[in-house]
Design a protein around this motif. Structure first.
Motif, short mmCIF file in Angstrom:
data_model
loop_
_atom_site.label_atom_id
_atom_site.label_comp_id
_atom_site.label_asym_id
_atom_site.label_seq_id
_atom_site.Cartn_x
_atom_site.Cartn_y
_atom_site.Cartn_z
N PHE A 49 0.86 -1.19 0.00
CA PHE A 49 0.00 0.00 0.00
C PHE A 49 0.90 1.24 0.00
O PHE A 49 2.10 1.13 0.30
CB PHE A 49 -0.93 0.00 1.22
N THR A 50 0.33 2.37 -0.35
CA THR A 50 1.14 3.60 -0.34
C THR A 50 1.19 4.14 1.09
O THR A 50 2.19 3.98 1.78
CB THR A 50 0.58 4.64 -1.32
N ASN A 51 0.10 4.72 1.54
CA ASN A 51 0.00 5.06 2.95
C ASN A 51 -1.48 5.09 3.32
O ASN A 51 -2.34 5.09 2.45
CB ASN A 51 0.69 6.39 3.28
N THR A 52 -1.74 5.14 4.61
CA THR A 52 -3.13 5.22 5.04
C THR A 52 -3.68 6.60 4.73
O THR A 52 -2.94 7.59 4.71
CB THR A 52 -3.24 4.99 6.56
N ASP A 53 -4.99 6.67 4.51
CA ASP A 53 -5.64 7.95 4.25
C ASP A 53 -5.37 8.93 5.39
O ASP A 53 -4.86 10.02 5.19
CB ASP A 53 -7.15 7.73 4.14
N SER A 54 -5.72 8.50 6.60
CA SER A 54 -5.51 9.37 7.77
C SER A 54 -4.20 9.00 8.41
O SER A 54 -3.76 7.86 8.32
CB SER A 54 -6.61 9.16 8.80
N SER A 55 -3.61 9.95 9.09
CA SER A 55 -2.39 9.63 9.83
C SER A 55 -2.81 8.91 11.12
O SER A 55 -3.95 9.02 11.55
CB SER A 55 -1.63 10.91 10.18
N PRO A 56 -1.88 8.17 11.74
CA PRO A 56 -2.25 7.48 12.98
C PRO A 56 -2.13 8.35 14.23
O PRO A 56 -2.10 7.82 15.33
CB PRO A 56 -1.24 6.32 13.01
N LYS A 57 -2.08 9.68 14.07
CA LYS A 57 -1.83 10.50 15.26
C LYS A 57 -2.92 10.34 16.31
O LYS A 57 -2.68 10.55 17.50
CB LYS A 57 -1.63 11.97 14.89
#
Lengths: 345, 315
Positions: A49-57
């Protein structure tokens, strides 16, 4: 610490070990997007995958977080007394977090763990109980520019372990004592694995072609940068929504609200956004950032001037989410490069 | 470059050179695939940066609100209807706006295109007549344009600008071909509990960024009810009742005014379909009041006037 390796076919064994001691969260597929979710030890883990839509903050700094509760009754001797929230109950582990998102936590430490006097106990509690197992980036997005903000597709900052996807196997690089103990049972990596990971790092870095420069921004004093003529145009298309700030892994401003329902009350903090006029509205009616230009300037000055000047770190990891999510295509790279242009030419 | 873009640049250049307007509000090429940027051209040279593509998915009428000077604005059907609405609601002065009308080709839904390429990085997308060319680092594919339009563009009722000072290109087919009344139909068949369940499922992912509200030319209140804090009508957290209150009340505030331009859905970072709400409200307005927003400057908006013939007047 020496590199280790694990076959993907055996990954569930490692996952079982991680899950025995931690609540494990990882990016999972949800339709066309990737989202963070709790994963079970037997679950198939995504590596492509590229990255998640939302950050994990949100795992360390939830969008809505209860700080205290109280009984909204002044006639009750126990009323109106704030009761502290219990901390996080166990340990959590973010698996396959991208290096940029992990570095964002280190940047936020400068805010939330600046010194003992202003320690943010809510952040610290979760931060101290969170293990970060990163997955290096193979295929950066066209909006990524981590390499020009002191980060990178294989950045190790803030991680306990870095994984590098080598096809049928993973290179496992322990980076802290925690990381070392979690990966103690794994086999040593072959020299070829480490070499392959290094090649992948070079290729991923080379795939990031658009970056930012900050030499002039760094050299100028704050007011000179503040008055940069580029700000006269940048804000024009901005609609002052909060999308960039809510998707940003390093945006950390919050509002505190007391909410009551019948005789129960709670104090919560919620993500706030400097894009909103309400963010800086004073009770007197005065608003120091009353216009759209002021607000747009604030967001970029904060990340690329105030934070570097004050903390010695850029308030951005180059994940590109603000750019890819912006409804009016405000591109952080173009903005910072405009801010870096010579003044008066 | 397409012909409309060329005509647009020429028109903008002429207006700026002749001093007819201070600024031409249009779009310029975006820096990422499938997103153009609203753009403000103040000089004939800047007019050369204007573009017109299927990814011009904002509503430029929004930028006229509170803006000083004399502005020209690029307007397809829906945008021109919103400008008419803003003039009617005394937010924009007709004499201060020069409307460059055109025909909408039906704007594209980047989410639908992305969904065709899961896990593949799209680096460039361009339109080529009836096709869309999608390029990535290691692929190039062609898609049939008409399959990737935004949902609202399929049921468009006015693709040509309805109010304009000059028209670029030719007038084209007026409708998107779909039946706008049918958009609301799935809701009408559901009982209240099912409706609520569907509504919850659709809106629960809202992150309260307010992009939908802020791109909308109908949402120009000085202080939106969700931003009021004395009294505070709506909580600020992620509690579902607060999220739902925002969306329901915002939709009601737009009743009889929404042109179904789709800017809210294009802006939403989590892909919420706000038209689930507005489609039913606007259908009611059409059926009860025989009214469609923004078709002229004279007919009063039905919810802004009282008439003894109103369909909801108690008998």
């Amino acid at each position: 610490m020496a590199d280790k390796r694990i076959d993907k076919a055996d990954f569930h064994k490692l996952l079982e070990k991680l899950a025995a001691e931690h609540e494990v969260f990882a990016p999972v597929r949800d339709g066309a997007s990737m989202v963070w979710s709790r994963v079970s030890p037997e679950q198939e883990i995504e590596f492509e995958f590229t990255n998640t839509d939302s950050s994990p903050k949100g795992y360390l700094f939830p969008q809505t977080e209860r700080l205290m509760r109280f009984k909204n009754d002044s006639s009750d001797p126990q009323g109106m007394i704030m009761e502290e929230e219990p901390g996080i109950s166990g340990k959590q582990l973010l698996l396959n977090i991208r290096p940029c998102d992990a570095k964002a936590f280190s940047i936020l430490d400068h805010i939330f763990e600046r010194d003992e006097r202003t320690m943010d106990v809510y952040w610290k509690d979760k931060r101290d109980n969170t293990v970060l197992v990163g997955l290096a980036c193979k295929d950066p997005c066209p909006t990524c520019f981590c390499t020009s903000v002191e980060c990178g597709p294989h950045s190790e900052e803030g991680l306990d372990v870095l994984l590098v996807d080598l096809g049928d196997r993973l290179l496992v690089r322990p980076l802290t004592d925690t990381g070392k103990s979690l990966t103690a049972d794994l086999d040593q990596a072959e020299p070829g694995d480490t070499e392959e990971a290094a090649k992948q790092k070079d290729a991923a870095e080379a795939a990031i072609t658009q970056g930012i420069t900050m030499e002039n921004i760094r050299a100028r004093n704050v007011l000179e940068e503040y008055e940069h003529p580029c700000f006269d145009r940048i804000f024009e298309s901005c609609i002052n929504c909060g999308t960039c700030t809510f998707y940003c892994p390093t945006c950390h401003c919050f509002d505190i609200q007391d909410e009551t329902q019948e005789d129960l009350g709670k104090r919560i903090r919620v993500w706030d956004t400097c894009m909103s006029w309400l963010f800086t509205q004073h009770t007197s009616g005065h608003n120091p950032r009353g216009g759209k230009k002021d607000r747009v300037r604030q967001r970029f000055m904060h990340k690329f001037k105030y934070m570097p000047d004050k903390f010695g770190v850029i308030g951005c990891v180059g994940c590109g989410r603000c750019t890819s999510k912006c409804p009016v295509n405000i591109d952080v790279r173009s903005v910072v490069n405009s801010m870096d242009e010579q003044i008066g030419e | 470059m397409n012909e409309i873009t060329q005509e647009m640049r020429a028109a903008a250049k002429r207006l700026l050179e002749e001093g007819r307007v201070d600024c031409v509000i249009g779009y310029t090429k975006g820096t990422v695939p499938m997103r153009e940027q609203p753009y403000f051209a103040y000089t004939p040279q800047e007019a050369e940066n204007l573009v017109w593509t299927g990814f011009c998915v904002n509503n430029l009428a929004n930028f006229l609100i509170g803006r000083s000077g004399r502005n020209a604005v690029i307007a397809q059907g829906c945008v021109s209807r919103n400008i008419a609405g803003l003039i009617k609601e005394n937010q924009v002065n007709r004499d201060d706006v020069y409307i460059i009308g055109l025909h909408s080709p039906g704007m594209l839904d980047s989410g639908k295109i992305e969904a065709e390429f899961p896990d593949r990085v799209i680096t460039e997308v361009e339109e080529d007549g009836e096709e869309i060319v999608v390029r990535g680092r290691d692929f190039e594919e062609r898609l049939e344009r008409k399959k990737y339009k935004r949902n609202n563009c399929y049921t468009c009722t006015h693709r040509n600008a309805v109010l304009y000072d000059e028209f670029l290109g030719e007038q084209g087919p007026q409708t998107g071909g779909g039946d706008i009344d049918k958009v609301a139909a799935p809701w009408e068949r559901l009982d209240p509990e099912q409706r609520w369940a569907q509504f919850e499922a659709e809106f629960k992912d809202c992150i309260r960024c307010y992009a939908c509200r802020n791109v909308c030319p109908l949402c120009y209140c000085d202080v939106c009810f969700v931003d009021e804090n004395n009294p505070q009508w709506c909580g600020k957290g992620q509690e579902e009742p607060d999220i739902f209150t925002f969306h329901i009340i915002r939709a009601f505030h737009c009743a009889g005014r929404c042109t179904d331009c789709g800017a809210c859905e294009s802006a939403c970072p989590v892909g919420i379909k706000m038209r689930y709400l507005t489609s039913k409200l606007e259908k009611d307005i059409r059926q009860l009041y025989d009214y469609q927003p923004g078709l002229d400057l004279e007919t009063p908006t039905p919810l802004a006037v009282y008439s003894s013939n109103d369909p909801d007047v108690a008998k």
